[in-house]
Design an enzyme around this catalytic site. Sequence first.
Site, PDB file in Angstrom:
ATOM      1  N   TYR A 107       0.648  -1.046  -0.011  1.00 32.58           N
ATOM      2  CA  TYR A 107      -0.070   0.273  -0.132  1.00 32.58           C
ATOM      3  C   TYR A 107       1.168   1.029  -0.026  1.00 32.58           C
ATOM      4  CZ  TYR A 107      -3.696   3.033   0.910  1.00 32.58           C
ATOM      5  OH  TYR A 107      -4.894   4.019   0.854  1.00 32.58           O
ATOM      6  N   TYR A 141      -6.049   5.084  -7.120  1.00 36.42           N
ATOM      7  CA  TYR A 141      -6.132   4.986  -6.155  1.00 36.42           C
ATOM      8  C   TYR A 141      -7.498   4.596  -5.746  1.00 36.42           C
ATOM      9  CZ  TYR A 141      -5.962   6.824  -1.624  1.00 36.42           C
ATOM     10  OH  TYR A 141      -6.275   6.878   0.304  1.00 36.42           O
TER      11      TYR A 141
END
Length: 310
Positions: A210, A262
Amino acid sequence: LGINPRFTGSLVMGGATAGACVEIAAMAVQNGMANVVACIFADTARTSGNKFGAGAGGEDTWAVWGMLGNAANSALGMRRHMALYGTRSEQLGWIAVTCRQHAAMNPNAVMRDPITLEDHQKSRLIVDPLHMLDCCLISDGAVCILVTSPERARDCKPKPVSILGMGQGHTMENLRTPDWWYLPHQARCIADAYKMAGVGPRDIDVAQLYDNFTVAVLFWLEHAGFCKTGEAGPYVEGGNRIALRGDGVPINTAGGNLSESYMQGWLHVVEGVRQIRGECGPRQVKDAEICLVTGRGMTLNTASAMILGQ
């Protein structure tokens, strides 16, 4: 869709939500509460003009003295890493450059034009020492991940991908705890996933880490055991150890939050599945059998990790 589900739920864990949703879905299937679970995320952050500029930190009052935006929390962690271990902004730049190289091989990536280390260093500061190219995109999109039993999956056309290990980590602490900046709960959630899967860092073929900010990747590399504490800066320098067909574990092979899109970590799970299935074309990791996927969110207070495999 006209579905009246037997089992449902809504979860808010920021960038850790994707992993946690899949984990809960897996437990529901394993315990007979559901046969197939659709884990769904959608966002219109770009068209709605979301700037992610709310007060940062653990309490709203932090904004009074200028602690604004999600980047602020990660900037504190990076500053501490720099002070203790000599980590440099240029080393973060290699993460941004490498993720963009991977995105260039992904036709679905939002940002595919190559960038250089010089581009990274010249991009404007957002929260010192983080530059614009250290920060994730703001995107519109939607993702759906289906979770079912191994028996059911064998009847499906796509190659099944197994969840070998799962872990979560949470903390209610913030700046009041001296090591809060290093987010030790992230290391614990990976350790739990490793233990369940019966694997370790040397078994990982590809990792989807991440990356709301480049510094997140630095921390994940250390937490996952790919390098020792404080050594992630030199580890990523030059990009070779994190790049496709490099000398280490390739990371964020679709471009990640920094360059693909995103979707708050959901596409990291998707790319992990695609890598294990061998569906990634020019960005495919050869003989990829085991993938680590991580997520984090909610002012860095929550984290999830999964080991995906054949």
